[in-house]
Scaffold this active site. Structure first.
Site, PDB file in Angstrom:
ATOM      1  N   CYS A  96      -0.498   4.185   2.010  1.00  0.00           N
ATOM      2  CA  CYS A  96      -0.380   3.998   3.462  1.00  0.00           C
ATOM      3  C   CYS A  96       1.055   4.221   3.948  1.00  0.00           C
ATOM      4  O   CYS A  96       1.288   4.846   4.972  1.00  0.00           O
ATOM      5  CB  CYS A  96      -0.774   2.577   3.859  1.00  0.00           C
ATOM      6  SG  CYS A  96      -2.301   2.004   3.138  1.00  0.00           S
ATOM      7  N   ASP A  97       2.022   3.686   3.222  1.00  0.00           N
ATOM      8  CA  ASP A  97       3.368   3.563   3.787  1.00  0.00           C
ATOM      9  C   ASP A  97       4.443   4.418   3.106  1.00  0.00           C
ATOM     10  O   ASP A  97       5.575   4.470   3.589  1.00  0.00           O
ATOM     11  CB  ASP A  97       3.794   2.083   3.772  1.00  0.00           C
ATOM     12  CG  ASP A  97       2.917   1.248   4.699  1.00  0.00           C
ATOM     13  OD1 ASP A  97       2.396   1.814   5.679  1.00  0.00           O
ATOM     14  OD2 ASP A  97       2.732   0.046   4.438  1.00  0.00           O
ATOM     15  N   CYS A 157       0.836  -1.206   0.000  1.00  0.00           N
ATOM     16  CA  CYS A 157       0.000   0.000   0.000  1.00  0.00           C
ATOM     17  C   CYS A 157       0.869   1.254   0.000  1.00  0.00           C
ATOM     18  O   CYS A 157       1.349   1.684   1.054  1.00  0.00           O
ATOM     19  CB  CYS A 157      -0.931  -0.021   1.204  1.00  0.00           C
ATOM     20  SG  CYS A 157      -2.027   1.402   1.262  1.00  0.00           S
TER      21      CYS A 157
HETATM   22  C1  LIG Z   1       0.585  -4.102   4.786  1.00  0.00           C
HETATM   23  C2  LIG Z   1      -0.611  -3.188   4.751  1.00  0.00           C
HETATM   24  C3  LIG Z   1      -0.548  -1.946   5.357  1.00  0.00           C
HETATM   25  C4  LIG Z   1      -1.645  -1.095   5.342  1.00  0.00           C
HETATM   26  N1  LIG Z   1      -1.555   0.122   5.969  1.00  0.00           N
HETATM   27  C5  LIG Z   1      -2.621   0.940   5.981  1.00  0.00           C
HETATM   28  C6  LIG Z   1      -2.546   2.226   6.624  1.00  0.00           C
HETATM   29  O1  LIG Z   1      -1.503   2.593   7.176  1.00  0.00           O
HETATM   30  N2  LIG Z   1      -3.652   3.008   6.587  1.00  0.00           N
HETATM   31  C7  LIG Z   1      -4.811   2.637   5.952  1.00  0.00           C
HETATM   32  O2  LIG Z   1      -5.785   3.398   5.963  1.00  0.00           O
HETATM   33  N3  LIG Z   1      -4.902   1.449   5.330  1.00  0.00           N
HETATM   34  C8  LIG Z   1      -3.850   0.592   5.328  1.00  0.00           C
HETATM   35  N4  LIG Z   1      -3.919  -0.595   4.672  1.00  0.00           N
HETATM   36  C9  LIG Z   1      -5.168  -0.933   3.960  1.00  0.00           C
HETATM   37  C10 LIG Z   1      -6.232  -1.390   4.961  1.00  0.00           C
HETATM   38  O3  LIG Z   1      -5.673  -2.375   5.784  1.00  0.00           O
HETATM   39  C11 LIG Z   1      -7.454  -1.944   4.215  1.00  0.00           C
HETATM   40  O4  LIG Z   1      -7.980  -0.974   3.350  1.00  0.00           O
HETATM   41  C12 LIG Z   1      -8.538  -2.351   5.221  1.00  0.00           C
HETATM   42  O5  LIG Z   1      -8.015  -3.309   6.117  1.00  0.00           O
HETATM   43  C13 LIG Z   1      -9.763  -2.927   4.515  1.00  0.00           C
HETATM   44  O6  LIG Z   1     -10.651  -3.358   5.500  1.00  0.00           O
HETATM   45  P1  LIG Z   1     -11.765  -4.455   5.214  1.00  0.00           P
HETATM   46  O7  LIG Z   1     -12.436  -4.672   6.521  1.00  0.00           O
HETATM   47  O8  LIG Z   1     -12.567  -4.067   4.045  1.00  0.00           O
HETATM   48  O9  LIG Z   1     -10.980  -5.774   4.763  1.00  0.00           O
HETATM   49  P2  LIG Z   1      -9.801  -6.591   5.444  1.00  0.00           P
HETATM   50  O10 LIG Z   1      -9.020  -5.798   6.392  1.00  0.00           O
HETATM   51  O11 LIG Z   1      -9.098  -7.248   4.301  1.00  0.00           O
HETATM   52  O12 LIG Z   1     -10.566  -7.725   6.274  1.00  0.00           O
HETATM   53  C14 LIG Z   1     -11.225  -8.788   5.648  1.00  0.00           C
HETATM   54  C15 LIG Z   1     -11.711  -9.773   6.710  1.00  0.00           C
HETATM   55  O13 LIG Z   1     -12.526 -10.755   6.082  1.00  0.00           O
HETATM   56  C16 LIG Z   1     -12.195 -12.025   6.588  1.00  0.00           C
HETATM   57  N5  LIG Z   1     -12.585 -13.042   5.610  1.00  0.00           N
HETATM   58  C17 LIG Z   1     -12.176 -13.200   4.328  1.00  0.00           C
HETATM   59  N6  LIG Z   1     -12.776 -14.280   3.769  1.00  0.00           N
HETATM   60  C18 LIG Z   1     -13.595 -14.798   4.727  1.00  0.00           C
HETATM   61  C19 LIG Z   1     -14.473 -15.915   4.789  1.00  0.00           C
HETATM   62  N7  LIG Z   1     -14.650 -16.741   3.753  1.00  0.00           N
HETATM   63  N8  LIG Z   1     -15.142 -16.152   5.940  1.00  0.00           N
HETATM   64  C20 LIG Z   1     -14.994 -15.334   7.013  1.00  0.00           C
HETATM   65  N9  LIG Z   1     -14.177 -14.259   7.007  1.00  0.00           N
HETATM   66  C21 LIG Z   1     -13.485 -14.001   5.889  1.00  0.00           C
HETATM   67  C22 LIG Z   1     -10.693 -11.945   6.870  1.00  0.00           C
HETATM   68  O14 LIG Z   1     -10.321 -12.944   7.806  1.00  0.00           O
HETATM   69  C23 LIG Z   1     -10.597 -10.530   7.431  1.00  0.00           C
HETATM   70  O15 LIG Z   1     -10.877 -10.553   8.800  1.00  0.00           O
HETATM   71  C24 LIG Z   1      -2.850  -1.485   4.681  1.00  0.00           C
HETATM   72  C25 LIG Z   1      -2.924  -2.745   4.067  1.00  0.00           C
HETATM   73  C26 LIG Z   1      -1.827  -3.591   4.102  1.00  0.00           C
HETATM   74  C27 LIG Z   1      -1.926  -4.949   3.465  1.00  0.00           C
END
Ligand SMILES: Cc1cc2nc3c(=O)[nH]c(=O)nc-3n(C[C@H](O)[C@H](O)[C@H](O)COP(=O)(O)OP(=O)(O)OC[C@H]3O[C@@H](n4cnc5c(N)ncnc54)[C@H](O)[C@@H]3O)c2cc1C
Length: 307
Positions: free
Chosen positions: A134-135, A131
């Site tokens: 983000c970083d 990202c």
């Molecule tokens: C290394 C890294 C650093 C980042 N740093 C930042 C930052 O500094 N600032 C920022 O704003 N954003 C950052 N991001 C981006 C941010 O993390 C994402 O935009 C955010 O987490 C998205 O949230 P979400 O809840 O949509 O999905 P996710 O965080 O991807 O969560 C998805 C969830 O769904 C669950 N899941 C998936 N499939 C299934 C299934 N079949 N059954 C049950 N559960 C399931 C997973 O276990 C997980 O808990 C970063 C991302 C990464 C990878």
């Protein structure tokens, strides 16, 4: 029978849990195999509003979970492996156990694609990132490497050139999937150097828990060398976690949920939240906002049905 089940325990799922719990709907969150979602992979988060000193990613999502539990949300370990959304109540198979629910919030995220090297995996959050938004800020004046050959790699390289002393773009072929305009912009950027026909074989240095360099191989010349790097960004796409809804929830050709406005999907009573639908912004704060929207839609949907 549940009023609402939330699939996913990232920022979107946990925020939806806080809102639906405070609306007395007693939500059930199915955590999935990545408890806390993508933020659990990172260390410092500096752009989530409300934390002037920054906050550790895993602590941020854990706080959201505690906040949801305080208002009565239940959390369940395991992943949804099958679904029947053809009629209500909806049915979800969580690793063998079938659960029924009146409404569903899909917050299953989109997982970043990595090259798949063990050293790369071990250094995620310690110099390895997917990202740039983000970083990037952490690498002011530092040497940055971007892996990929599509539009997202060009966009990341251009964005990161605002921070790094130099940006090296590594691509395994000499042809690019990126659009001409994005490629030209990167090619004309004096800070970006291209290494084509080149693959990463190793990311150093796992023993220091910090990225210090990479081992590269030019596949045409079969030449191997080490290069110093401080920030290593993989920009080869994301995989939306929608396989278990295939043929039921409408998605685009890449598997991202197609929104029908607000947080609605093509199925009445099934709502989306976060990165599983959002292929553009992909931030913790936008995912949290989407979780809030989905929760409010669930409240109104159930209210209209008299629950
Ligand atoms: C290394 C890294 C650093 C980042 N740093 C930042 C930052 O500094 N600032 C920022 O704003 N954003 C950052 N991001 C981006 C941010 O993390 C994402 O935009 C955010 O987490 C998205 O949230 P979400 O809840 O949509 O999905 P996710 O965080 O991807 O969560 C998805 C969830 O769904 C669950 N899941 C998936 N499939 C299934 C299934 N079949 N059954 C049950 N559960 C399931 C997973 O276990 C997980 O808990 C970063 C991302 C990464 C990878």
């Amino acid at each position: 029978m549940r009023n609402v089940v939330i699939i996913g325990s990232g920022c979107a799922g946990n925020t939806a849990a806080i809102y639906t719990a405070r609306a007395n709907l007693k939500p059930l969150v199915i955590s999935g195999h990545e408890v806390g979602g993508q933020l659990s992979l990172t260390t410092e988060v500096e752009n989530f509003p409300g934390f002037p000193e920054g906050i550790n990613g895993p602590s941020l999502v854990e706080n959201m979970k505690l906040q949801a539990e305080k208002f009565g949300a239940d959390f369940m370990h395991g992943a949804v492996i099958d679904t029947d959304l053809s009629q209500r109540p909806f049915r979800l198979n969580v690793e063998g156990e079938w659960i029924e629910t009146r409404t569903l919030i899909v917050a299953s995220g989109a997982s970043a694609r990595w090259l798949g090297l063990e050293s790369e995996f071990k250094l995620i959050g310690h110099g390895v990132s997917s990202c740039a938004t983000c970083d990037g800020f952490f690498y002011r004046g530092k040497k940055i490497m971007v892996i990929g050959g599509g539009d997202s790699a060009m966009e990341a390289a251009n964005f990161l050139s605002r921070f790094g002393s130099e940006v090296t773009l590594v691509h395994r072929r000499d042809e690019f999937r990126a659009s001409k305009i994005m490629l030209d912009r990167a090619r004309h950027n004096p800070k970006i150097k291209f290494l084509t026909n080149t693959v990463v074989e190793e990311v150093y240095d796992v023993s220091k828990k910090l990225v210090t360099g990479v081992r590269l191989r030019n596949t045409k010349e079969d030449r191997v060398w080490d290069q110093e790097v401080d920030g290593y960004f993989v920009a080869i796409g994301h995989i939306p976690n929608t396989k278990v809804f295939k043929g039921q929830i409408e998605t685009d050709s890449d598997g991202y949920i197609l929104s029908k406005g607000g947080a609605r999907t093509n199925i009445a009573g099934v709502f989306h939240a976060g990165d599983v639908e959002d292929r553009i912004y992909r931030q913790a704060i936008t995912a949290a906002g989407a979780g809030c929207k989905a929760a409010i839609e669930v409240e109104r949907f159930l209210e209209a049905e008299g629950h």
